[in-house]
Design a protein around this motif. Structure first.
Motif, PDB file in Angstrom:
ATOM      1  N   TRP A  15     -14.797  36.828 -20.684  1.00  0.00           N
ATOM      2  CA  TRP A  15     -15.222  35.449 -20.922  1.00  0.00           C
ATOM      3  C   TRP A  15     -15.771  34.847 -19.642  1.00  0.00           C
ATOM      4  CZ3 TRP A  15     -16.712  31.826 -24.068  1.00  0.00           C
ATOM      5  CH2 TRP A  15     -16.601  30.474 -23.724  1.00  0.00           C
ATOM      6  N   GLN A  16     -16.960  34.268 -19.742  1.00  0.00           N
ATOM      7  CA  GLN A  16     -17.552  33.503 -18.652  1.00  0.00           C
ATOM      8  C   GLN A  16     -18.056  32.185 -19.220  1.00  0.00           C
ATOM      9  OE1 GLN A  16     -20.482  36.563 -17.673  1.00  0.00           O
ATOM     10  NE2 GLN A  16     -19.502  36.875 -15.695  1.00  0.00           N
ATOM     11  N   VAL A  21     -22.431  26.890 -21.618  1.00  0.00           N
ATOM     12  CA  VAL A  21     -22.657  28.160 -22.309  1.00  0.00           C
ATOM     13  C   VAL A  21     -21.532  29.132 -21.988  1.00  0.00           C
ATOM     14  CG1 VAL A  21     -24.180  30.152 -22.550  1.00  0.00           C
ATOM     15  CG2 VAL A  21     -25.153  27.853 -22.288  1.00  0.00           C
ATOM     16  N   ARG A  23     -19.998  33.093 -22.437  1.00  0.00           N
ATOM     17  CA  ARG A  23     -20.403  34.481 -22.705  1.00  0.00           C
ATOM     18  C   ARG A  23     -19.170  35.296 -23.041  1.00  0.00           C
ATOM     19  NH1 ARG A  23     -20.759  39.602 -20.688  1.00  0.00           N
ATOM     20  NH2 ARG A  23     -22.660  40.788 -21.165  1.00  0.00           N
ATOM     21  N   ALA A  25     -17.854  39.226 -24.288  1.00  0.00           N
ATOM     22  CA  ALA A  25     -18.240  40.633 -24.384  1.00  0.00           C
ATOM     23  C   ALA A  25     -16.990  41.497 -24.423  1.00  0.00           C
ATOM     24  CB  ALA A  25     -19.114  41.049 -23.199  1.00  0.00           C
ATOM     25  N   ILE A  59     -22.871  29.998 -27.460  1.00  0.00           N
ATOM     26  CA  ILE A  59     -22.180  31.244 -27.111  1.00  0.00           C
ATOM     27  C   ILE A  59     -23.176  32.401 -27.079  1.00  0.00           C
ATOM     28  CG2 ILE A  59     -20.532  32.984 -27.937  1.00  0.00           C
ATOM     29  CD1 ILE A  59     -19.048  30.686 -26.862  1.00  0.00           C
ATOM     30  N   VAL A  60     -23.073  33.233 -26.061  1.00  0.00           N
ATOM     31  CA  VAL A  60     -23.758  34.522 -26.038  1.00  0.00           C
ATOM     32  C   VAL A  60     -22.694  35.601 -26.208  1.00  0.00           C
ATOM     33  CG1 VAL A  60     -25.049  36.182 -24.638  1.00  0.00           C
ATOM     34  CG2 VAL A  60     -25.676  33.752 -24.603  1.00  0.00           C
ATOM     35  N   GLY A  62     -22.359  39.209 -25.670  1.00  0.00           N
ATOM     36  CA  GLY A  62     -23.162  40.165 -24.936  1.00  0.00           C
ATOM     37  C   GLY A  62     -22.692  41.599 -25.035  1.00  0.00           C
ATOM     38  N   GLU A 200     -30.049  39.899 -21.085  1.00  0.00           N
ATOM     39  CA  GLU A 200     -29.100  38.818 -20.797  1.00  0.00           C
ATOM     40  C   GLU A 200     -29.821  37.528 -20.452  1.00  0.00           C
ATOM     41  OE1 GLU A 200     -25.714  38.486 -20.858  1.00  0.00           O
ATOM     42  OE2 GLU A 200     -25.543  40.425 -21.848  1.00  0.00           O
ATOM     43  N   MET A 204     -29.449  34.110 -22.507  1.00  0.00           N
ATOM     44  CA  MET A 204     -28.952  32.926 -21.815  1.00  0.00           C
ATOM     45  C   MET A 204     -29.979  31.798 -21.819  1.00  0.00           C
ATOM     46  SD  MET A 204     -25.835  33.439 -20.984  1.00  0.00           S
ATOM     47  CE  MET A 204     -25.602  32.027 -19.901  1.00  0.00           C
ATOM     48  N   ALA A 207     -29.588  30.200 -25.089  1.00  0.00           N
ATOM     49  CA  ALA A 207     -28.312  29.499 -25.147  1.00  0.00           C
ATOM     50  C   ALA A 207     -28.373  28.191 -24.366  1.00  0.00           C
ATOM     51  CB  ALA A 207     -27.201  30.392 -24.603  1.00  0.00           C
TER      52      ALA A 207
END
Length: 271
Positions: A15-16, A21, A23, A25, A59-60, A62, A200, A204, A207
């Motif tokens: 999580w970032q 926004v 992210r 993965a 949200i992305v 990824g 990416e 982004m 996003a």
């Protein structure tokens, strides 16, 4: 669960968070990022909680080290399923379906950035997102048929035909064959195919564009896209009339008007 996006530390995925926004993965690259019972449940709870987190505006979802998600882990999920009784199996299939419900139910638009393998439940996660970007070598497979199961998994028979049409969805769900990126873009499954090194950044970029827009109104749009699947045209038009009237009471609507009069770009705040 009380989620602060700035300090949130999930156990089973990355999580970032920056500038509205988030992210997400999966992070088991040695196995092409499979899902486990734990990651399914944590992702479900996370997307459910997003309904209440206004700070997260987009949200992305990824990829990690060249792959998106290879589906359910063979040893951690598939093996135990063989030993479960019907009650346990139904509990599992309802739990996985709840992840899709949570993704569709959260107001934030979700952008899937698909690199490499997107298979089984991984394909479902991308399918359940609002946008899908892919690299040229991305391979998507709804491979349930190839392991002796029906293609009707986690909403696939409801959502996939709406993205690519009944005939094409039938082909993928009956055969489990892989869908390449170029074909997927031609069919309307992928919004855009970009070079791996640009994936990416492109996801982004979208996003951030969405996050800087009228996010309350974006949530209404997503809600109406969900609700109107099984509405008559008359019902849908009335529902949209009510939804739009609500949006016309927002400050963002007034901001857009005043910015237009002043010949300026509106700065939306999501209220």
């Amino acid at each position: 669960m009380s989620l602060d996006p700035k300090t949130y530390k999930p156990e089973h995925f990355l999580w970032q968070f920056e500038e509205g926004v988030g992210r997400v993965a999966l992070n088991v690259p040695s196995q092409k990022n499979p899902l486990t019972f734990e990651s399914y449940a944590e992702l479900r709870d996370f997307f459910r909680e997003l309904v209440y987190i206004d700070e997260v505006k987009a949200i992305v979802f990824g990829s990690t080290e060249g792959n998106f998600c290879s589906g359910g882990n063979v040893h951690d999920i598939i093996g135990p399923l063989i030993k479960m009784d019907m009650i346990g199996l139904l509990k599992f299939t309802r739990m996985t379906g709840d992840l899709v419900k949570a993704m569709r139910g959260c107001p934030q638009p979700i952008i899937a950035a698909v690199n490499g393998i997107s298979a089984g439940a991984g394909a479902i996660i991308a399918m359940a997102s609002d946008f899908r970007y892919a690299t040229p070598d991305a391979q998507t497979a709804f491979l349930f048929n190839r392991v002796g199961l029906a293609g009707c998994d986690m909403g696939a028979c409801a959502i996939l035909p709406r993205l690519i049409g009944q005939g094409r969805a039938s082909e993928l769900l009956f055969t489990g064959r892989a869908l390449g990126a170029e074909e997927g873009e031609r069919w309307g499954y992928f919004n855009k195919v970009v070079a791996e090194e640009e994936l990416e950044a492109e996801a982004m970029k979208m996003a951030k564009r969405l996050a800087s827009g009228p996010t309350f109104a974006n949530g209404i749009t997503k809600n109406q896209l969900n609700m109107e699947w099984d509405m008559s045209l008359d019902t849908a038009i009335e529902a949209e009339a009510q939804a739009q009237a609500i949006c016309m009471q927002t400050e963002d609507f007034a901001r857009a008007y005043h910015a237009f009069i002043a010949k300026e770009k509106p700065v939306f705040e999501g209220n």
